[in-house]
Structures are given as C-alpha cells and as structure tokens.
Scaffold this motif. Sequence first.
Motif, mmCIF file in Angstrom:
data_model
loop_
_atom_site.group_PDB
_atom_site.id
_atom_site.type_symbol
_atom_site.label_atom_id
_atom_site.label_comp_id
_atom_site.label_asym_id
_atom_site.label_seq_id
_atom_site.Cartn_x
_atom_site.Cartn_y
_atom_site.Cartn_z
ATOM 1 N N GLN A 156 0.835 -1.210 0.000
ATOM 2 C CA GLN A 156 0.000 0.000 0.000
ATOM 3 C C GLN A 156 0.866 1.255 0.000
ATOM 4 O O GLN A 156 0.584 2.216 -0.718
ATOM 5 C CB GLN A 156 -0.917 0.018 1.221
ATOM 6 C CG GLN A 156 -2.050 -0.954 1.172
ATOM 7 C CD GLN A 156 -2.815 -1.010 2.495
ATOM 8 O OE1 GLN A 156 -2.484 -0.313 3.452
ATOM 9 N NE2 GLN A 156 -3.834 -1.854 2.548
ATOM 10 N N LYS A 157 1.911 1.261 0.814
ATOM 11 C CA LYS A 157 2.782 2.439 0.907
ATOM 12 C C LYS A 157 3.546 2.664 -0.390
ATOM 13 O O LYS A 157 3.721 3.803 -0.823
ATOM 14 C CB LYS A 157 3.755 2.312 2.093
ATOM 15 C CG LYS A 157 3.059 2.436 3.427
ATOM 16 C CD LYS A 157 2.387 3.783 3.559
ATOM 17 C CE LYS A 157 1.543 3.890 4.767
ATOM 18 N NZ LYS A 157 0.829 5.154 4.871
ATOM 19 N N LYS B 85 2.529 1.776 -3.362
ATOM 20 C CA LYS B 85 1.520 2.243 -4.332
ATOM 21 C C LYS B 85 1.228 3.735 -4.101
ATOM 22 O O LYS B 85 1.107 4.515 -5.041
ATOM 23 C CB LYS B 85 0.227 1.428 -4.179
ATOM 24 C CG LYS B 85 -0.768 1.688 -5.298
ATOM 25 C CD LYS B 85 -2.071 0.948 -5.064
ATOM 26 C CE LYS B 85 -1.920 -0.505 -5.409
ATOM 27 N NZ LYS B 85 -3.217 -1.232 -5.319
ATOM 28 N N GLU B 86 1.110 4.161 -2.837
ATOM 29 C CA GLU B 86 0.859 5.561 -2.521
ATOM 30 C C GLU B 86 1.990 6.459 -3.016
ATOM 31 O O GLU B 86 1.756 7.559 -3.495
ATOM 32 C CB GLU B 86 0.660 5.746 -1.018
ATOM 33 C CG GLU B 86 -0.655 5.218 -0.494
ATOM 34 C CD GLU B 86 -0.745 5.269 1.014
ATOM 35 O OE1 GLU B 86 0.093 5.956 1.653
ATOM 36 O OE2 GLU B 86 -1.636 4.613 1.571
ATOM 37 N N GLN C 107 3.951 5.892 -5.524
ATOM 38 C CA GLN C 107 3.985 5.917 -6.986
ATOM 39 C C GLN C 107 2.922 6.818 -7.582
ATOM 40 O O GLN C 107 3.012 7.212 -8.722
ATOM 41 C CB GLN C 107 3.835 4.495 -7.536
ATOM 42 C CG GLN C 107 5.036 3.632 -7.258
ATOM 43 C CD GLN C 107 4.833 2.186 -7.654
ATOM 44 O OE1 GLN C 107 3.723 1.743 -7.906
ATOM 45 N NE2 GLN C 107 5.934 1.443 -7.716
ATOM 46 N N GLN C 108 1.884 7.126 -6.820
ATOM 47 C CA GLN C 108 0.787 7.961 -7.328
ATOM 48 C C GLN C 108 1.101 9.417 -7.324
ATOM 49 O O GLN C 108 1.823 9.996 -6.710
ATOM 50 C CB GLN C 108 -0.494 7.705 -6.546
ATOM 51 C CG GLN C 108 -1.019 6.325 -6.781
ATOM 52 C CD GLN C 108 -2.274 6.039 -5.950
ATOM 53 O OE1 GLN C 108 -2.656 6.823 -5.097
ATOM 54 N NE2 GLN C 108 -2.896 4.920 -6.212
#
Length: 190
Positions: free
Chosen positions: A183-184, A186-187, A189-190
């Motif tokens: 999750q971290k 992915k966050e 990369q956004q």
Amino acid sequence: MSKINLSFDEMWDIVMACDGNYDGLFYTAVKTTKIYCRPSCRSRKPKKVNVEFCYAIHEAEKAGYRACKRCQPEVEHSPHAALVRDVIAFLVNNYKEKLELKDIANHVGVSSYYLARLFKQETSETPRAYLEKIRIDKATHLLESSDLKNLEICYEVGFQSTSNFYKVFKRLKHCSPTEYRKQKVKELQQ
C-alpha cells in the motif's frame, strides 16, 4: 525521569496526532511564537520548520519560551502522571527487549498489580498493549523506509515470534506487513 529516544519526525507525528500519552515526556516549542506546548495541545499546529522539541520545561524556558495558556504544560493534571511518563519512557527506550509486567514494575518501583491498574486508568491501555503499539509503529516505519524482510523487522522491533508479530500487526493496522508495504509503495507511486 527517563528521557525518551524518539526522532524529530516521530515526535512530530505524535504532535500531529495530539497524543496525550507523551505529555510530559517532551514539549513542542514554536520558534515564531516563542510558546511551548504539550504534545496533546489542541491549538493550531505550527509549520514543521518552526518547531523544536525540548525534554523538560526548564529547558524550554531557558531557551526563551513561555508556557501555552491553552494546554498549560507547566501544570500537572494527574498525581500519577510522573509514574506513567516514566513507564512510557521506559517502554519507548526498551521496546526491543523482552519485557514482562514485573520488569516494568520493578523499573518504576511499584507492584505489577498497581502498575497495571494505574497505567490502564491513565492511558486506557495496558502496558503490554502500549508496548505492542510502539513496536508496530517502529515496524511500520521500517516497512516504509527499509528493505528489511518481515522476519528481520519482527525481531528488530522486539517481537519474540513471527506469529505474534503478524497477529498484532493485523489487529492494529488491519492488514499484514506485506500488504502494508505494498500500500505504501503504491501511494508513493501515485
């Protein structure tokens, strides 16, 4: 009183969360207003660059800061607060160790039963639950900032078994350590 070993960023996160469990262990000093507060102060939050942290009231006052009128950091709100602060500092500084209630009670010089009752009364948590939260906070920091494997993190933050680490992590963070790391990433990369 014991001094806690927390980084600037960890103390900043505590202040942003208004965590009253750290009241008396350190103080937030705001350079622009020359005021110092408890970590739990509900006043408007300063900019991070304008903050420094002090470990004692006399340290803040010596540096030219005055007490906040809202949170009144110079006033002791509970007769047992000093004992609880010592326990919290001990837990923060020794979270990697295998700690039992009797070890913590011996450190502060009270019985295990008295410590458990008093700590729960003051913090709404048991010393064990508090220690688990510290360990999981340290684990999440390592998951976010290092390439250590979950097993290495488990032992690095003081858990004695991986099954307990996973169980506590899932209970407090509502996901596994692996899912948390994904999750971290992915966050970011956004």
